[in-house]
Design an enzyme around this catalytic site. Sequence first.
Site, PDB file in Angstrom:
ATOM      1  CB  SER A   1      -0.881   0.007   1.254  1.00  0.00           C
ATOM      2  OG  SER A   1      -0.067   0.291   2.376  1.00  0.00           O
ATOM      3  CE  LYS A   2      -1.467   6.707  -2.994  1.00  0.00           C
ATOM      4  NZ  LYS A   2      -2.928   6.740  -2.903  1.00  0.00           N
ATOM      5  NE  ARG A   3       0.661   0.549   6.202  1.00  0.00           N
ATOM      6  CZ  ARG A   3       1.380  -0.525   6.488  1.00  0.00           C
ATOM      7  NH1 ARG A   3       2.487  -0.424   7.165  1.00  0.00           N
ATOM      8  NH2 ARG A   3       0.956  -1.718   6.103  1.00  0.00           N
TER       9      ARG A   3
END
Length: 485
Positions: free
Chosen positions: A253-255
Amino acid sequence: MKKVRLRFAPSPTGPLHIGGARSALFNYLYARKYDGDFIVRIEDTDLDRSSRESEENIKDALLWLGIDWNEGIDRGGSVGPYRQTERLETYGKAVERLMETGSAYRCYCSPDELEAMREEQKARSEMPRYDGRCRNLTPEQEDMFQFEGRKPVIRFRVPEGKSIVIDDLVRGRVVFESDGIGDYVIVKSDGIPTYNFAVVVDDHTMEISHVIRGEEHLSNTPRQSMLYDALDWEPPAFAHVSLILGKDRSKMSKRHGSTSVENYRNAGYLPEGLVNFLALLGWSPEGEEEIFSMDELIRLFDLDRVAKNPAVFDLEKLRWINHQHIQRGDLSRLTESAVPYLVEAGFLTAEQADQEADRLEAMMSVIRSGLDALEDVKDRAELFFHSRPLEDPQAREMVSQDYIPDMLRTFLTHLDNGEKLTPGGVKKAFKETMKELDLKGKQVFMPVRIAVTGVMSGPEMHELIPVLGVDEVRRRMEQNLGRTL
Ligand code: GLU
């Protein structure tokens, strides 16, 4: 044998992300390998979230990656249109067939009623699913609902007690029980088909032979499989590729960093580097080699070497692969691709870059070995464009010694011997300066570096100086020393 035809079917609800790009690539590689067709179809039935802007972004990103299609949006073909919202008529015909055979029915339940049903099921600790209350409505009951102004959805009548077997080309045999699946909506009340229905109609009418897609769609596959059965159509072969995880093993994910292809493009990853990296997210070739061109991937790729276990997105690996492609790439193309970063860093203007193409190439041939991504030129190239101000006290002191002006003058004379400057010529000029003035290496190398760049570290002098030329070297030395030489 059926003609090999694969498709990439993105929903245009955002930019092309890494997982989508990998699916596109695997489908593309497989189609090319077997001389098949590769189709791009846009699945835009989610009207609220779909946009032409996202479609454009996806198209641009695919083309940038070198994943082109021979049929589909913008290309046309005999089984179009290739945008689902333009295919409503085709879905309508399939719905009619399902209604005629009793495999589908109209459901008039309101969102509130469905919500209440779910709550009751949860209270009884049951799996929430549609309980089939509209399965057997009489024509009179339907009339009543219509009269009330209710707009129906169309649901698929899930056969009871059936095992649905998917022989997945990656995951092997996967069995689902129909009893765990409630009758699902295939056409929404606004007449727009749902994904699970439209995908079946499209893959069938577009004569798709293989569907390679992310594992997140595996649970959709029994729903699609039942529709193929009900319509008496032969399903394509399915291959579900494992999820992409971040380094901490949770879903990417963007994390974990950028997820869109566009971001990697903007950071200066080469398309061939990203393609190579994406190919290895779930697939591995035989042998140790890990650096491949698109043509090599087409030759080597196959589904039997696609792994079931999750792929881990490792940015370091991407950087390493991209680094390898930067070393191998065509120098003039590489230079051209680097220009926007040089301009952005304020080193020169786009017009200057045009005029100085040769010099930039010479620079790139020197600095490419230090680049993982093109945006790294902002650091690596700076000293090729200007000297830093001479601020470090230690550096200032070193070039303010009495012998320095004479040493630099001697060095310049040896550089300027009428021959074209080469790394060898620069090394020779250092040696001759040392010999002529009876100086040691450390009295020459570091002071020259400081006089030319203003700082005590950076590119090798014998690589930097030929790119700068004698006049620029002299100008910088005079500027940093505040005197003519
Ligand atoms: N539109 C779907 C998606 O973007 C396609 C899934 C499929 O390949 O069937 O996830």
